[in-house]
Design a protein around this motif. Structure first.
Motif, PDB file in Angstrom:
ATOM      1  N   SER A 255     -25.811  21.768  -9.014  1.00 35.00           N
ATOM      2  CA  SER A 255     -25.224  20.697  -8.075  1.00 35.00           C
ATOM      3  C   SER A 255     -26.435  20.303  -7.156  1.00 35.00           C
ATOM      4  N   ASP A 257     -25.583  19.706  -4.053  1.00 36.71           N
ATOM      5  CA  ASP A 257     -25.189  20.093  -2.890  1.00 36.71           C
ATOM      6  C   ASP A 257     -25.970  21.351  -2.243  1.00 36.71           C
ATOM      7  N   ARG A 282     -31.698  13.924  -1.639  1.00 37.71           N
ATOM      8  CA  ARG A 282     -30.496  14.392  -0.700  1.00 37.71           C
ATOM      9  C   ARG A 282     -31.300  15.758  -0.122  1.00 37.71           C
ATOM     10  N   GLU A 480     -26.785   9.218   5.840  1.00 39.72           N
ATOM     11  CA  GLU A 480     -25.910  10.423   5.869  1.00 39.72           C
ATOM     12  C   GLU A 480     -24.539   9.916   6.239  1.00 39.72           C
ATOM     13  N   ASP A 481     -24.243   9.356   7.431  1.00 36.89           N
ATOM     14  CA  ASP A 481     -23.035   9.301   8.088  1.00 36.89           C
ATOM     15  C   ASP A 481     -22.629   7.669   8.014  1.00 36.89           C
ATOM     16  N   TRP A 507     -23.663   8.277   2.243  1.00 39.96           N
ATOM     17  CA  TRP A 507     -23.941   8.900   0.900  1.00 39.96           C
ATOM     18  C   TRP A 507     -22.907   8.906  -0.054  1.00 39.96           C
ATOM     19  N   ASP A 508     -21.952   9.700   0.400  1.00 43.70           N
ATOM     20  CA  ASP A 508     -20.864  10.368  -0.484  1.00 43.70           C
ATOM     21  C   ASP A 508     -19.874   8.942  -0.706  1.00 43.70           C
ATOM     22  N   ALA A 509     -20.069   7.710  -0.217  1.00 44.39           N
ATOM     23  CA  ALA A 509     -19.255   6.521  -0.632  1.00 44.39           C
ATOM     24  C   ALA A 509     -19.677   5.663  -1.579  1.00 44.39           C
ATOM     25  N   ARG A 512     -21.645   6.850  -8.326  1.00 47.26           N
ATOM     26  CA  ARG A 512     -22.905   7.186  -8.935  1.00 47.26           C
ATOM     27  C   ARG A 512     -22.586   7.526 -10.266  1.00 47.26           C
TER      28      ARG A 512
END
Length: 540
Positions: A255, A257, A282, A480-481, A507-509, A512
């Motif tokens: 990962s 993360d 990241r 990031e936000d 990023w998470d939106a 990918r």
């Protein structure tokens, strides 16, 4: 020095390494999903035993030589072990990323018609919740977890049902028989299912890399770390090469993360680090810290997607080595690596602010790959220095696409294969990437704009420029936000070709692929753009 001429065998990969006395210590960022009881520290003989045990379970599940075995589960290195186990039986493993949309996963499983689908609860629950049913297209399903959820996949086999099964003797396929199937990234639609043989992936790709090249080859003192989608064909070659060269340690990070990746990299500081670009991006803030886990790295390796200069510069500076190197490779699932280039601190410092550097992809692998640029309309070669559609000729070209032979043949012109990329071949034979043909702008490519914006906006993790046929390109600024300083943006965009107002996005939106590439077609929908691009999309 002579190259490795005998193929590396996938099915007996760990048996063969153990027989040679390989002492590589294998460290995992978390326990294997197929054998969590083994923990995170293993050796080669134990891994060889695990592959044999897994092959026995697959055989007990009804897998026979020539069958296809589809694997779709949470990302981990045990994708490779499952592939080895299936290949040991003479079956053909097909790795499918858990990051695929459920509908896409169902399409690919339907094309494969596997004798067995190996899946986990996460994948099957997502499919059920979306109305898809990939298990319905497999003769049998082996569910790796969720023992208390009997309704998730009625009739599915469980690991306990197959314990104690004995593996039959290993079978080694012919050089040109199908060995393994993996899918392309799918940035522009449903991924293709790529078929490789022992000759193409084990001899031509892994065998070439397993030669003890200066600088590139892993040494007995190296700690080699990999962090990417292990469903990708690169994972098979990476593992095969490591088992052949026998570094001191192999670290598999499942990962990007940092909560998972950070502790593993801190415990086992890599000296050779390979990761997909999204992971590097990241981790860039972590690499900028004084006490970072990359301080021992002598060689970084990057493939899968374009990297932008600021991230490369950060990681090179993170190493305390006198002269660390960054090796950038360009290739595709169908072909393996096509070109490579080394980057150094000095080169990046000298070129900082003068324009993009990481789009300069180096030269083709000598004696193994030929490239030419052609006019996209006439398919006639263009002069050196003129942008054209890049075609390749290589002995490592895959055998075709499962269920899409017409699509496969449409990309072949004689013995030349269309990469689908627009690029320039310079007078010295080096390749400069302009863009994917489907994404290219009428004048130039999106990648050049992305390079400049990344350079000028350190607070932006990634900038994705989307072409629009009848207007200025639309930049998506990934932070990031999801916030963006508009004044800083205006300063960064000054002097560039006209751009639409930026679309800030967290990023998470960003959608990918399993290898971290931006799914541009899906991103276009999310920001309100139509599917039309300036390119034709003919070569995707």
């Amino acid at each position: 020095m002579t190259l490795l001429t005998r193929p590396i065998h996938l099915g007996t990969l760990f048996d063969d390494a153990a027989a040679r006395g390989a002492r590589t210590a294998v460290h995992l960022s978390r326990p294997l999903d197929i054998a969590p009881e083994l923990g995170t520290d293993l050796d080669v003989p134990r891994l060889a035993g695990l592959v044999r045990e897994t092959a026995g379970r697959l055989a007990a599940a009804g897998v026979r030589p020539g069958d296809r075995v589809a694997v779709a589960k949470r990302n981990h290195w045990d994708y490779v072990l499952l592939c080895c186990a299936a290949a040991r039986l003479g079956a053909v493993p097909a790795s499918l990323s858990a990051g695929l949309d459920p509908d896409t996963l169902e399409i690919l499983v339907k094309r494969l018609e596997p004798a067995l689908l190996v899946a986990d609860a996460q994948v099957l629950r997502a499919a059920r919740d979306s109305g898809a049913d990939p298990a319905g297209h497999a003769a049998r399903t082996l569910l790796l977890d969720a023992p208390g959820d009997e309704d998730l996949c009625p009739g599915a086999l469980r690991p306990d049902d197959l314990r104690g099964a004995t593996a039959p003797p290993p079978r080694r396929p012919q050089l040109d028989a199908p060995l393994a199937i993996m899918h392309t990234s799918g940035t522009t639609g449903v991924p293709k299912l790529v078929v490789h043989s022992t000759r193409t992936i084990m001899r031509r790709l892994a065998g070439f890399e397993a030669h003890r090249w200066p600088v590139l080859a892993a040494r007995s003192t190296d700690t080699v770390a990999g962090a990417y989608s292990f469903a990708h064909g690169r994972a098979l070659a990476w593992t095969a090469v490591a088992m052949q060269l026998a570094p001191g340690a192999l670290v598999a990070v499942s990962s990007s993360d940092w909560a998972e990746a950070g502790p593993a990299l801190e415990r086992h500081n890599p000296t050779v680090m390979e990761a997909q670009p999204a992971a590097y991006v990241r981790w860039q803030p972590r690499a900028a810290e004084p006490d970072n886990p990359f301080r021992r790295v002598r060689l970084y390796i990057s493939t899968f997607d374009a990297m932008h200069p600021p991230a490369v510069r950060t990681f090179l500076n993170a190493s305390r080595r006198r002269a660390p190197l960054w090796m950038q490779g360009w290739g595709q699932s169908e072909t393996g690596p096509l070109t490579f280039r080394f980057l150094t601190r000095r080169a990046l410092a000298a070129e900082q602010g003068t324009g993009p550097t990481t789009r300069d992809l180096g030269r083709p692998l000598p004696g193994r790959t030929r490239l030419r640029a052609v006019d996209p309309d006439t398919l006639r070669p263009v002069p050196r220095g003129v942008p054209g559609l890049l075609f390749v000729r290589t002995g490592a070209l895959c055998q075709g696409y499962v269920g899409e032979e017409g699509r496969w043949r449409a990309k072949l012109v004689g013995e030349w294969w269309s990469t689908g990329d627009i690029g320039v071949i310079t007078r010295t034979g080096a390749v400069r990437l302009v863009d994917r043909e489907v994404d290219a702008l009428p004048e130039g490519g999106c990648l050049e704009l992305e390079d400049v914006l990344d350079e000028r906006l350190p607070e932006v993790l990634e900038c994705v420029v989307l072409g629009v046929p009848d207007g200025p390109p639309v930049p998506v600024a990934v932070t990031e936000d999801g916030r963006l300083d508009t004044a800083a943006w205006r300063r960064a965009a000054a002097g560039l070709p006209e751009l639409a107002d930026p679309v800030p996005m967290a990023w998470d939106a960003v959608p990918r692929t399993g290898t971290g590439k931006v799914r541009r077609a899906v991103l276009r929908e999310r920001v309100g753009l139509g599917p039309e691009t300036s390119g034709t999309g003919r070569w995707t």
